[in-house]
Design a protein around this motif. Structure first.
Motif, short mmCIF file in Angstrom:
data_model
loop_
_atom_site.label_atom_id
_atom_site.label_comp_id
_atom_site.label_asym_id
_atom_site.label_seq_id
_atom_site.Cartn_x
_atom_site.Cartn_y
_atom_site.Cartn_z
N SER A 107 0.84 -1.20 0.00
CA SER A 107 0.00 0.00 0.00
C SER A 107 0.87 1.25 0.00
O SER A 107 2.05 1.21 0.34
N LYS A 108 0.28 2.39 -0.37
CA LYS A 108 1.05 3.64 -0.37
C LYS A 108 1.43 4.05 1.05
O LYS A 108 2.51 4.58 1.27
N GLU A 109 0.57 3.76 2.03
CA GLU A 109 0.89 4.09 3.42
C GLU A 109 2.08 3.26 3.91
O GLU A 109 2.93 3.77 4.65
N GLU A 149 4.45 2.20 2.00
CA GLU A 149 5.62 2.77 1.34
C GLU A 149 6.11 4.01 2.09
O GLU A 149 7.31 4.20 2.26
N TRP A 150 5.17 4.84 2.56
CA TRP A 150 5.56 6.00 3.37
C TRP A 150 6.27 5.54 4.64
O TRP A 150 7.27 6.13 5.05
N GLU A 180 2.95 11.26 3.85
CA GLU A 180 4.09 11.03 2.98
C GLU A 180 5.19 12.01 3.35
O GLU A 180 4.92 13.17 3.65
#
Length: 156
Positions: free
Chosen positions: A15-17, A19-20, A146
């Motif tokens: 997920s993008k979270e 990745e952050w 992010e």
């Protein structure tokens, strides 16, 4: 008083979270000269019923996890993190990350995204990050934003 972390566990799921969380954990690992443990738990509950019809799902999930962690390892090493470990396990992320995996890697910090891939489970029984915060025996950083380009993460 400065906190010095030596074994950082970062939970990633694509997920993008997550990745952050990974990107912020890289900065923390570099500043602390810490070991970065990249962890992906393949949630067997999410594909158990389907796997009865398609046995290759577990294999595909494991290949995805291996590739995800391998890509993150390369990125962390390119950023200057010297010690990166990869952990892929099967089970429930809610129980395995704060209890089993954190103990196995001797984590003194767990980093995770505020939300992950499974919105239905989060709605019904609470988020994985919430469970990690409640049951972990070490510090937990829940990443909600992010990292902006050129901005240093604030956790030490």
């Amino acid at each position: 008083m400065t906190l010095n972390y030596k074994h950082i566990l970062v939970a990633v799921d694509g997920s993008k979270e997550a990745e952050w969380a990974f990107k912020k954990s890289v900065g923390i690992a570099k500043r602390n000269n810490a070991t970065l443990n990249l962890v992906n738990i393949i949630d067997t509950r999410s594909f158990a019923a389907v796997e009865a019809y398609d046995r290759s799902i577990a294999d595909r999930a494991h290949k995805f996890a291996d590739q995800l962690l391998s890509d993150y390892r390369k990125e962390a090493e390119a950023a200057g993190v010297r010690d990166v470990n990869l952990v892929v396990e099967y089970g429930s992320p809610k129980t395995m990350i704060p209890r089993d995996i954190s103990k196995k890697v001797e984590a003194d910090l767990i980093v995770c995204g505020a939300t992950g891939l499974n919105a239905v489970e989060r709605f019904l029984i609470g988020s994985i990050s919430e469970t990690i915060v409640r049951s972990a025996k070490c510090d937990v950083l829940v990443v909600r934003t992010e990292e902006l380009p050129g901005e240093e993460p604030i956790a030490e």
